[in-house]
Scaffold this motif. Structure first.
Motif, short mmCIF file in Angstrom:
data_model
loop_
_atom_site.label_atom_id
_atom_site.label_comp_id
_atom_site.label_asym_id
_atom_site.label_seq_id
_atom_site.Cartn_x
_atom_site.Cartn_y
_atom_site.Cartn_z
N LEU A 66 0.86 -1.20 0.00
CA LEU A 66 0.00 0.00 0.00
C LEU A 66 0.89 1.24 0.00
N LEU A 67 0.66 2.09 -0.99
CA LEU A 67 1.41 3.35 -1.09
C LEU A 67 0.42 4.51 -1.16
N PRO A 68 0.90 5.72 -0.93
CA PRO A 68 0.06 6.87 -1.26
C PRO A 68 -0.30 6.79 -2.73
N GLY A 69 -1.48 7.25 -3.12
CA GLY A 69 -1.83 7.30 -4.54
C GLY A 69 -0.78 8.10 -5.29
N PHE A 70 -0.52 7.69 -6.53
CA PHE A 70 0.47 8.41 -7.32
C PHE A 70 -0.06 9.79 -7.74
N ILE A 71 0.89 10.69 -7.94
CA ILE A 71 0.59 12.05 -8.40
C ILE A 71 1.23 12.21 -9.77
N ASP A 72 0.42 12.38 -10.79
CA ASP A 72 0.92 12.57 -12.16
C ASP A 72 0.93 14.07 -12.42
N THR A 73 2.11 14.67 -12.50
CA THR A 73 2.18 16.13 -12.52
C THR A 73 2.09 16.74 -13.92
#
Ligand code: GUN
Ligand code: ZN
Length: 443
Positions: A66-73
């Protein structure tokens, strides 16, 4: 609503070390419960000793990551239509594929369908927050904000500014664009988790007057972002130099218009020099590195080491449709290969940090997203460690489950996951503690 999620928790408490991987800044909590109340993370504890009571709904993802949701910049909503289009470098690709696809978004039904498909796809790839290019059309931008609001997602977007060198149906003018931006800002900026970005396509397609107007917008409205492209392709760089002979460099065109600041997100930045990198550091603007796009369009190899040495921030972006996948795992695997061609070995911690906490910090959003700290919103993605027999075997090797091969360290296991994984590994995505894609299991 109280929700407890059981999994191997991975996030970052600080920027990891560059080069050889160490555990600095890495927080790995195997087989833990993550506790979420009212959409926010309120704590975590080992499954061996913590048993959430009957008032907690339990999603048991044990054995998963489980990771933080990814951020697509940096990603373009209308370009799902042209992902994987053959045979062109940037400027041809824009003319041949991209502009015609964006013209269709004048139709509100196309725009609404496109926005829904795009956000569903982000969530199905484990991406919970994004900095997005809409099209030049105000109504299409409304549709994107409205769809994001329905999901409760953190979205930064804006209507694209283009008042020259663009085909019919995709050009605005300074006064009309300013009116559209003001109206969109009034409707959406700071509404829920929506935030507006002055969205300049690139210096080629905006007159100096339009760039100045975009700079003004940023000064007029607190918290406004700026997004654009910079120094992606050598033909583009030459064209910008001819259009703005007074500027020292491509980046300087934006600086002169007052567009570089801590909420400025510039995609690519391949063809920058030391002055430019120092300017990024001084202004707090940052580069959204887009490796799959840079490889696919043949744009060049981003120098991450030089960015790091210069002290400016770097986040990671898919840049779909120039990029070939919305999967941030695939994107990180491509980033590793780009750096390998430059003679540097990107470690998995630096890569994953750039797609989570590092991106959140670069966007000024680390109080809300990007890590699993108490008080942040529970934007999360749960992943299978492997998908399919080859990755399954590779993971077994890392775990020491294959006779004759020694167990490997955590970095080796996570690096193999990052390199082999994609959206097929995704088990579930949560936005503010609500299941938004995939499924849960357990009681
Ligand atoms: N430069 C100007 N527009 C675009 C775009 O849509 N994609 C990419 N990759 N570069 C651009
Ligand atoms: Zn782009």
């Amino acid at each position: 609503m109280k929700l407890a999620l059981r999994a191997d928790l991975l996030d970052f408490t600080a920027t990891p070390s560059w080069g050889s991987p160490t555990m600095d800044g890495v927080r790995f909590r195997p087989d833990h419960w993550l506790l979420v109340d009212g959409g926010r993370i309120v704590g975590a504890g080992p499954a061996a000793t913590l048993a959430p009571g009957p008032d907690w709904q339990r999603h048991d993802h044990r054995g998963r990551l489980l990771l933080p949701g990814f951020i697509d910049t940096h990603v373009h909503c209308p370009q799902l239509d042209v992902i994987a289009s053959w045979g062109a470098g940037l400027l041809d690709w824009l003319e041949t594929y991209t502009f015609p696809a964006e013209q269709r978004f004048v139709d509100p039904d196309v725009a609404a369908d496109g926005a829904a498909r795009f956000l569903d796809a982000l969530l199905a790839h484990g991406t919970t927050a994004a900095v997005v290019f809409s099209t030049v059309h105000s109504a299409a931008t409304d549709a994107l904000f409205a769809a994001a609001q329905q999901h409760g997602m953190r979205l930064v977007t804006g209507k694209v500014l283009m008042d020259r060198h663009a085909p019919d149906g995709l050009r605005d003018d300074v006064a009309g664009a300013e009116r559209d931006c003001e109206a969109l800002i009034a409707r959406w900026h700071g509404q829920g988790r929506n935030t507006y970005a002055a969205t300049i396509r690139f210096a080629v397609t905006s007159t100096p007057e339009q760039l100045a107007m975009a700079g003004e917008l940023g000064r007029r409205h607190a918290g406004l972002y700026m997004q654009t492209h910079v120094a992606e392709n050598l033909d583009e760089v030459k064209w910008v130099a001819a259009l703005f002979p007074e500027a020292r460099s491509y980046l300087d065109v934006y600086h002169r218009a007052g567009l570089l600041h801590e909420r400025a997100v510039l995609a690519h930045g391949i063809w920058l020099d030391a002055h430019d990198r120092a300017l990024l550091r001084e202004t707090g603007a940052h580069i959204a590195h887009s490796p799959s796009s840079n490889l696919f369009l043949g744009s060049g190899l981003f120098d991450w080491q030089a960015a790091r040495d210069a002290g400016h921030r770097v986040s990671i972006a898919s840049d779909v449709g120039g990029g070939t996948s919305l999967s941030m795992l695939r994107t990180l695997a491509e980033a590793y290969k780009v750096q390998a061609l430059r003679g540097t070995r990107l470690n998995a911690w630096t890569a994953l940090h750039a797609a989570t906490r590092g991106a959140a910090e670069a966007l000024g959003l680390a109080h809300e997203i990007g890590h699993l700290g108490t008080g942040t919103l529970a934007d999360l993605a749960v992943w299978d460690w492997s998908h399919g027999p080859v990755a399954g075997h590779r993971d077994a090797v890392a775990r020491g489950a294959v006779p004759g091969l020694p167990a490997q360290d955590l970095h080796a296991r996570v690096f193999a996951w990052m390199t082999l994984g994609d959206e097929r590994n995704l088990a579930a995505t949560y936005v503010a503690g609500r299941l938004a894609a995939g499924s849960t299991r357990g009681p």
